[in-house]
Design a protein around this motif. Structure first.
Motif, PDB file in Angstrom:
ATOM      1  N   ALA A 123      42.553   0.214 -93.109  1.00 32.26           N
ATOM      2  CA  ALA A 123      42.298   1.332 -92.193  1.00 32.26           C
ATOM      3  C   ALA A 123      43.545   1.767 -91.458  1.00 32.26           C
ATOM      4  CB  ALA A 123      41.216   0.939 -91.186  1.00 32.26           C
ATOM      5  N   SER A 124      44.423   0.848 -91.164  1.00 32.82           N
ATOM      6  CA  SER A 124      45.610   1.201 -90.387  1.00 32.82           C
ATOM      7  C   SER A 124      46.668   1.880 -91.229  1.00 32.82           C
ATOM      8  CB  SER A 124      46.214  -0.063 -89.765  1.00 32.82           C
ATOM      9  OG  SER A 124      46.694  -0.924 -90.776  1.00 32.82           O
ATOM     10  N   LEU A 125      46.506   1.826 -92.566  1.00 35.46           N
ATOM     11  CA  LEU A 125      47.545   2.375 -93.441  1.00 35.46           C
ATOM     12  C   LEU A 125      47.219   3.762 -93.943  1.00 35.46           C
ATOM     13  CD1 LEU A 125      48.388  -0.781 -95.570  1.00 35.46           C
ATOM     14  CD2 LEU A 125      49.819   0.289 -93.851  1.00 35.46           C
ATOM     15  N   PHE A 126      45.972   4.161 -93.858  1.00 33.69           N
ATOM     16  CA  PHE A 126      45.575   5.385 -94.520  1.00 33.69           C
ATOM     17  C   PHE A 126      45.162   6.496 -93.570  1.00 33.69           C
ATOM     18  CE2 PHE A 126      44.322   2.138 -97.758  1.00 33.69           C
ATOM     19  CZ  PHE A 126      45.371   2.414 -98.593  1.00 33.69           C
ATOM     20  N   ALA A 127      45.279   7.732 -94.075  1.00 30.04           N
ATOM     21  CA  ALA A 127      44.751   8.893 -93.368  1.00 30.04           C
ATOM     22  C   ALA A 127      43.507   9.362 -94.101  1.00 30.04           C
ATOM     23  CB  ALA A 127      45.801   9.993 -93.341  1.00 30.04           C
ATOM     24  N   THR A 128      42.836  10.383 -93.573  1.00 26.79           N
ATOM     25  CA  THR A 128      41.567  10.817 -94.146  1.00 26.79           C
ATOM     26  C   THR A 128      41.771  11.673 -95.388  1.00 26.79           C
ATOM     27  OG1 THR A 128      40.583  10.799 -91.968  1.00 26.79           O
ATOM     28  CG2 THR A 128      39.432  12.074 -93.652  1.00 26.79           C
ATOM     29  N   THR A 129      41.021  11.364 -96.453  1.00 30.74           N
ATOM     30  CA  THR A 129      41.024  12.167 -97.667  1.00 30.74           C
ATOM     31  C   THR A 129      39.586  12.525 -98.003  1.00 30.74           C
ATOM     32  OG1 THR A 129      42.995  11.107 -98.541  1.00 30.74           O
ATOM     33  CG2 THR A 129      41.600  12.217-100.125  1.00 30.74           C
ATOM     34  N   VAL A 130      39.316  13.799 -98.234  1.00 28.04           N
ATOM     35  CA  VAL A 130      37.962  14.242 -98.544  1.00 28.04           C
ATOM     36  C   VAL A 130      37.996  14.994 -99.857  1.00 28.04           C
ATOM     37  CG1 VAL A 130      36.010  15.608 -97.775  1.00 28.04           C
ATOM     38  CG2 VAL A 130      37.441  14.456 -96.094  1.00 28.04           C
TER      39      VAL A 130
ATOM     40  N   HIS B 145      41.944  16.448 -99.501  1.00 20.71           N
ATOM     41  CA  HIS B 145      42.647  16.842 -98.285  1.00 20.71           C
ATOM     42  C   HIS B 145      43.249  15.598 -97.631  1.00 20.71           C
ATOM     43  CE1 HIS B 145      40.548  20.551 -99.002  1.00 20.71           C
ATOM     44  NE2 HIS B 145      39.385  19.934 -98.889  1.00 20.71           N
ATOM     45  N   TYR B 146      44.525  15.627 -97.432  1.00 18.80           N
ATOM     46  CA  TYR B 146      45.266  14.465 -96.921  1.00 18.80           C
ATOM     47  C   TYR B 146      45.903  14.785 -95.579  1.00 18.80           C
ATOM     48  CZ  TYR B 146      49.452  11.469 -96.521  1.00 18.80           C
ATOM     49  OH  TYR B 146      50.456  10.638 -96.088  1.00 18.80           O
ATOM     50  N   VAL B 147      45.802  13.826 -94.667  1.00 19.58           N
ATOM     51  CA  VAL B 147      46.477  13.919 -93.376  1.00 19.58           C
ATOM     52  C   VAL B 147      47.228  12.612 -93.168  1.00 19.58           C
ATOM     53  CG1 VAL B 147      46.240  14.268 -90.897  1.00 19.58           C
ATOM     54  CG2 VAL B 147      44.631  15.370 -92.472  1.00 19.58           C
ATOM     55  N   SER B 148      48.509  12.683 -92.867  1.00 16.81           N
ATOM     56  CA  SER B 148      49.317  11.481 -92.664  1.00 16.81           C
ATOM     57  C   SER B 148      48.863  10.738 -91.411  1.00 16.81           C
ATOM     58  CB  SER B 148      50.798  11.838 -92.551  1.00 16.81           C
ATOM     59  OG  SER B 148      51.032  12.677 -91.426  1.00 16.81           O
ATOM     60  N   GLU B 149      49.298   9.501 -91.267  1.00 15.06           N
ATOM     61  CA  GLU B 149      48.876   8.667 -90.147  1.00 15.06           C
ATOM     62  C   GLU B 149      49.221   9.282 -88.799  1.00 15.06           C
ATOM     63  OE1 GLU B 149      50.464   4.787 -90.658  1.00 15.06           O
ATOM     64  OE2 GLU B 149      49.768   4.654 -92.712  1.00 15.06           O
ATOM     65  N   ASP B 150      50.382   9.949 -88.728  1.00 13.31           N
ATOM     66  CA  ASP B 150      50.775  10.552 -87.445  1.00 13.31           C
ATOM     67  C   ASP B 150      50.149  11.929 -87.238  1.00 13.31           C
ATOM     68  OD1 ASP B 150      52.195  12.147 -89.206  1.00 13.31           O
ATOM     69  OD2 ASP B 150      54.162  11.372 -88.634  1.00 13.31           O
ATOM     70  N   GLY B 151      49.420  12.404 -88.241  1.00 14.35           N
ATOM     71  CA  GLY B 151      48.727  13.681 -88.122  1.00 14.35           C
ATOM     72  C   GLY B 151      49.607  14.901 -88.323  1.00 14.35           C
ATOM     73  N   GLU B 152      50.881  14.683 -88.623  1.00 13.67           N
ATOM     74  CA  GLU B 152      51.811  15.804 -88.714  1.00 13.67           C
ATOM     75  C   GLU B 152      51.913  16.404 -90.117  1.00 13.67           C
ATOM     76  OE1 GLU B 152      55.587  14.804 -87.114  1.00 13.67           O
ATOM     77  OE2 GLU B 152      54.818  14.359 -85.100  1.00 13.67           O
TER      78      GLU B 152
END
Length: 305
Positions: free
Chosen positions: A13-20, A142-149
């Motif tokens: 969980a700490s390594l990934f961002a959300t993908t849908v 859809h990918y979002v990096s951990e920092d959200g940027e």
């Protein structure tokens, strides 16, 4: 120089961002059945994936999303996020995949992509490949990096010729691709199948003549690639030596980069930096000349009018 082993206890969980996953407009989500594929006499017309060219650069973009060759920096950024999104998708859906070819060689050196690589390579089993075709074909992720940027969209596109597990006419050796739809860069996904279990059991092949014994692949090793949990073939050293020879595991200067053991990174050589600077200056000069000539042509046209 080989990366340290990592255990499966890494917190996903700490390594990934959300993908849908969501279907591309107009996509059926299913790989066509063999009888629905029209075979053409000209083999080139059977090719599913198309690239804007055939050289090292143009041969590594999907033609549908190609808008021009990207810079070294953009390629680095694209591939970094692309492989992280890809590995996350497979982990979240409980699907097996592992890194292969030059991507596996990059892992051997420092757990990262080789900075000069034009694309990334992964493999899946034939069963997983067909599952992707049935359930995820032409889906956007859809990918979002951990920092959200960093936000990206990736297309998972499965070749309708996946039912053909041998080379055939050679036009469809790539079974699927994970494509950055901003610029067309991609991850090549190839399936491995036991094509002749009766005469050649426990030998797994792709359509580009790479063959592996079951004991070469399994049990898969748990490791990390670009900071994300990834699976590695069991006999990775044997696989790399057979594909690239031992030289690839010891050569410390290649494609304008040198291995820095203190940083454990491939760094551009000074000669490569100067070469790229000269090429950029020449390109800028040519562009300026073209613009100047265009302005002269426009001025001349106005005068005649």
């Amino acid at each position: 120089m080989r990366p340290s082993s990592y255990t499966s206890a890494i917190a996903f969980a700490s390594l990934f961002a959300t993908t849908v996953a969501s279907p591309v407009h107009g996509g059926s989500g299913l790989a066509p059945a063999p009888e629905n594929i029209e075979r053409k006499d000209d083999p080139t017309k059977n090719k599913y994936f198309h690239e804007p060219g055939g050289d090292d650069q143009l041969g590594h973009y999907d033609e549908r999303y190609f808008h021009g060759i990207v810079s070294y920096e953009e390629r680095t950024d694209t591939q970094f996020h692309m492989i992280r999104a890809y590995l996350k998708f497979f982990n979240e859906n409980g699907l097996d995949t592992w890194i292969a070819h030059g991507t596996l060689l990059g892992w051997w050196w420092n757990g990262k992509r080789l900075p000069w690589d034009w694309d990334l390579d992964t493999q899946v089993s034939g069963a997983t490949l067909h599952y992707l075709g049935q359930h995820f074909n032409q889906s956007i992720h859809h990918y979002v990096s951990e920092d959200g940027e960093t936000k990206r969209n990736f297309l998972l596109d499965v070749n309708p010729w996946i039912w053909q597990r041998e080379r055939g006419d050679g036009m469809n050796v790539i079974d699927a691709r994970w494509i950055d739809i901003r610029n067309g860069l991609f991850i090549d996904i190839t399936g491995l199948s036991e094509t002749h279990p009766d005469t050649n059991p426990a030998v797994w092949s792709c359509k580009n003549y790479h063959r592996y014994h079951t004991s070469d692949l399994y049990p898969m090793r748990e490791s990390v690639f670009e900071g994300v949990p990834a699976k590695i073939p069991y006999a990775y050293d044997k696989i790399l030596i057979e594909e690239y020879n031992e030289k690839a595991l010891v050569l410390t200067e290649y494609e304008g980069h040198a291995w820095d053991p203190s940083q454990k990174e491939w760094i551009k050589t000074q000669a490569q930096v100067e070469k790229e600077k000269e090429e950029a200056e020449e390109k800028a000069k040519m562009k300026a000349e073209e613009e100047e000539q265009k302005k002269k042509d426009e001025d001349g046209k106005q005068k005649t009018e």
